[in-house]
Design an enzyme around this catalytic site. Sequence first.
Site, PDB file in Angstrom:
ATOM      1  N   HIS A 150       0.772  -1.608  -0.734  1.00 26.75           N
ATOM      2  CA  HIS A 150       0.204  -0.002   0.131  1.00 26.75           C
ATOM      3  C   HIS A 150       0.820   1.511  -0.401  1.00 26.75           C
ATOM      4  O   HIS A 150       2.350   0.750   0.420  1.00 26.75           O
ATOM      5  CB  HIS A 150      -0.679   0.380   1.025  1.00 26.75           C
ATOM      6  CG  HIS A 150      -0.261   0.204   2.622  1.00 26.75           C
ATOM      7  ND1 HIS A 150      -0.047  -0.982   3.267  1.00 26.75           N
ATOM      8  CD2 HIS A 150       0.014   1.142   3.404  1.00 26.75           C
ATOM      9  CE1 HIS A 150       0.462  -0.672   4.607  1.00 26.75           C
ATOM     10  NE2 HIS A 150       0.604   0.841   4.793  1.00 26.75           N
ATOM     11  N   HIS A 197      -6.555  -1.275   4.157  1.00 25.44           N
ATOM     12  CA  HIS A 197      -6.004  -0.615   3.264  1.00 25.44           C
ATOM     13  C   HIS A 197      -5.063  -0.673   2.017  1.00 25.44           C
ATOM     14  O   HIS A 197      -3.960  -1.751   2.202  1.00 25.44           O
ATOM     15  CB  HIS A 197      -5.256   0.403   4.010  1.00 25.44           C
ATOM     16  CG  HIS A 197      -4.106   0.516   4.873  1.00 25.44           C
ATOM     17  ND1 HIS A 197      -3.879  -0.496   4.803  1.00 25.44           N
ATOM     18  CD2 HIS A 197      -3.275   1.551   5.126  1.00 25.44           C
ATOM     19  CE1 HIS A 197      -2.544  -0.256   5.962  1.00 25.44           C
ATOM     20  NE2 HIS A 197      -2.031   0.822   5.841  1.00 25.44           N
ATOM     21  N   HIS A 211       4.924   7.359   3.197  1.00 22.41           N
ATOM     22  CA  HIS A 211       5.367   5.932   2.525  1.00 22.41           C
ATOM     23  C   HIS A 211       4.795   5.037   1.597  1.00 22.41           C
ATOM     24  O   HIS A 211       3.778   5.215   1.150  1.00 22.41           O
ATOM     25  CB  HIS A 211       6.063   4.915   4.231  1.00 22.41           C
ATOM     26  CG  HIS A 211       4.872   4.545   4.986  1.00 22.41           C
ATOM     27  ND1 HIS A 211       3.497   5.219   5.698  1.00 22.41           N
ATOM     28  CD2 HIS A 211       3.968   3.359   4.087  1.00 22.41           C
ATOM     29  CE1 HIS A 211       2.109   4.615   6.244  1.00 22.41           C
ATOM     30  NE2 HIS A 211       2.575   3.649   5.436  1.00 22.41           N
ATOM     31  N   HIS A 243       0.603  -1.049  14.520  1.00 24.02           N
ATOM     32  CA  HIS A 243      -0.598  -0.012  14.268  1.00 24.02           C
ATOM     33  C   HIS A 243      -2.297  -0.825  15.234  1.00 24.02           C
ATOM     34  O   HIS A 243      -2.612  -1.601  14.927  1.00 24.02           O
ATOM     35  CB  HIS A 243      -0.858  -0.673  12.651  1.00 24.02           C
ATOM     36  CG  HIS A 243      -0.419   0.532  12.163  1.00 24.02           C
ATOM     37  ND1 HIS A 243       0.856   1.191  12.691  1.00 24.02           N
ATOM     38  CD2 HIS A 243       0.708  -0.006  10.552  1.00 24.02           C
ATOM     39  CE1 HIS A 243       1.731   1.638  11.487  1.00 24.02           C
ATOM     40  NE2 HIS A 243       1.189   0.436  10.412  1.00 24.02           N
ATOM     41  N   TYR A 252       9.128   0.870  10.011  1.00 21.03           N
ATOM     42  CA  TYR A 252       9.633   2.382   9.210  1.00 21.03           C
ATOM     43  C   TYR A 252      10.938   2.716   9.071  1.00 21.03           C
ATOM     44  O   TYR A 252      11.629   2.640   9.748  1.00 21.03           O
ATOM     45  CB  TYR A 252       8.872   3.392   9.137  1.00 21.03           C
ATOM     46  CG  TYR A 252       7.530   3.634   9.422  1.00 21.03           C
ATOM     47  CD1 TYR A 252       6.736   4.153   7.811  1.00 21.03           C
ATOM     48  CD2 TYR A 252       6.411   3.066  10.742  1.00 21.03           C
ATOM     49  CE1 TYR A 252       5.654   3.150   8.313  1.00 21.03           C
ATOM     50  CE2 TYR A 252       4.982   2.789  10.233  1.00 21.03           C
ATOM     51  CZ  TYR A 252       4.637   3.106   9.258  1.00 21.03           C
ATOM     52  OH  TYR A 252       3.288   3.123   8.882  1.00 21.03           O
ATOM     53  N   GLU A 262       8.159   0.734   4.085  1.00 21.54           N
ATOM     54  CA  GLU A 262       7.525   0.658   5.174  1.00 21.54           C
ATOM     55  C   GLU A 262       7.446  -1.418   5.445  1.00 21.54           C
ATOM     56  O   GLU A 262       7.492  -1.725   3.779  1.00 21.54           O
ATOM     57  CB  GLU A 262       6.078   0.606   4.986  1.00 21.54           C
ATOM     58  CG  GLU A 262       5.306   0.109   7.082  1.00 21.54           C
ATOM     59  CD  GLU A 262       4.516   0.472   6.660  1.00 21.54           C
ATOM     60  OE1 GLU A 262       3.251   0.699   6.321  1.00 21.54           O
ATOM     61  OE2 GLU A 262       2.902   0.025   8.092  1.00 21.54           O
TER      62      GLU A 262
HETATM   63 FE    FE Z   1       1.516   1.844   6.488  1.00 18.60          FE
END
Ligand code: FE
Length: 304
Positions: A150, A197, A211, A243, A252, A262
């Site tokens: 993503h 996502h 990112h 997360h 990251y 990431e």
């Molecule tokens: Fe991310």
Amino acid sequence: MGRVLRIGRVELKVLDLEKSVDYYTNIIGLEETGRMGDSVYLKAWDEFDHHSVILTKSNSPGLAHMAFKVETMDDLAYYEKKVEEFGCTTTRISNNTRLAEGEAVHFILPTGHHCELYHEIGFLGTAVGFRNPHPWPLGWKGIAPHRLDHILLTGNDLKTVTRFFVEALNFGQSEKVVTEGEEELLGSFLFTTNKAHDIAFVKGPDAKLHHAAFHVDSVHDVFKAADLLSMYNVPFDVTPTRHGISRGETIYFFDPSGNRNEAFANGYMSYADMPTITWDAAKIGTGIFYHARELSESFMKALT
Ligand code: FE
């Protein structure tokens, strides 16, 4: 019409092309699949299309464009019309403008980012093939993610860009971060696959990259990635954590040009009819970093 399949490629602007190729092949573990002009094309071992990452030499880092793959040429024409109807001007990019790519539809998002839709791209196959495959290829290098996962971008008007993805491209919104009374949208997480996502936006300056993320299997792989990044002395932004948003495990770090990468594992599965999860602005720290429960300065400020 079919749903948009996935984020198919990102073109990252890099300062030193050879240094960047060394990083993306030996440390990230992508495979170089071709070169054209000032660009190098790469794919992850589990991806079958010709490339998912393009590195293009530039004077400044950042995102040159991202592109979403659609299932058929009819879908391309259908979504082209939907994008136009939303009010974004589209232009057709002819095939072979870049290596191994068919015709694409280009437009600029309400956040100022260059975006394309495409269907045709060269096929290379995965490193393990499609007949009696091994679970992973022998002799892999670096973090060796399965695929590009993503992208997270910044922008000023997140309500409009969310409406664009939902109305024009038929995405769902998995999560959002809102101020009191939902007056302002501070974060918007959007999906077209079953992932948590495929693209996300956080409030910030237009046309910037936060990112680009690569998919690994597990929290153990995130830790192994962290080990590897320390061995290679790659600068970290955030060491392994969880997360709240997406529930993914994450790390990251920065490429040689300062573009944030990431390595992302897990996260829940989304479905087209899932209700959107809402985070209050006061809880954004927990949403982004579930353990630290607060945002770091570098995570907020470092954009390319
Ligand atoms: Fe991310």
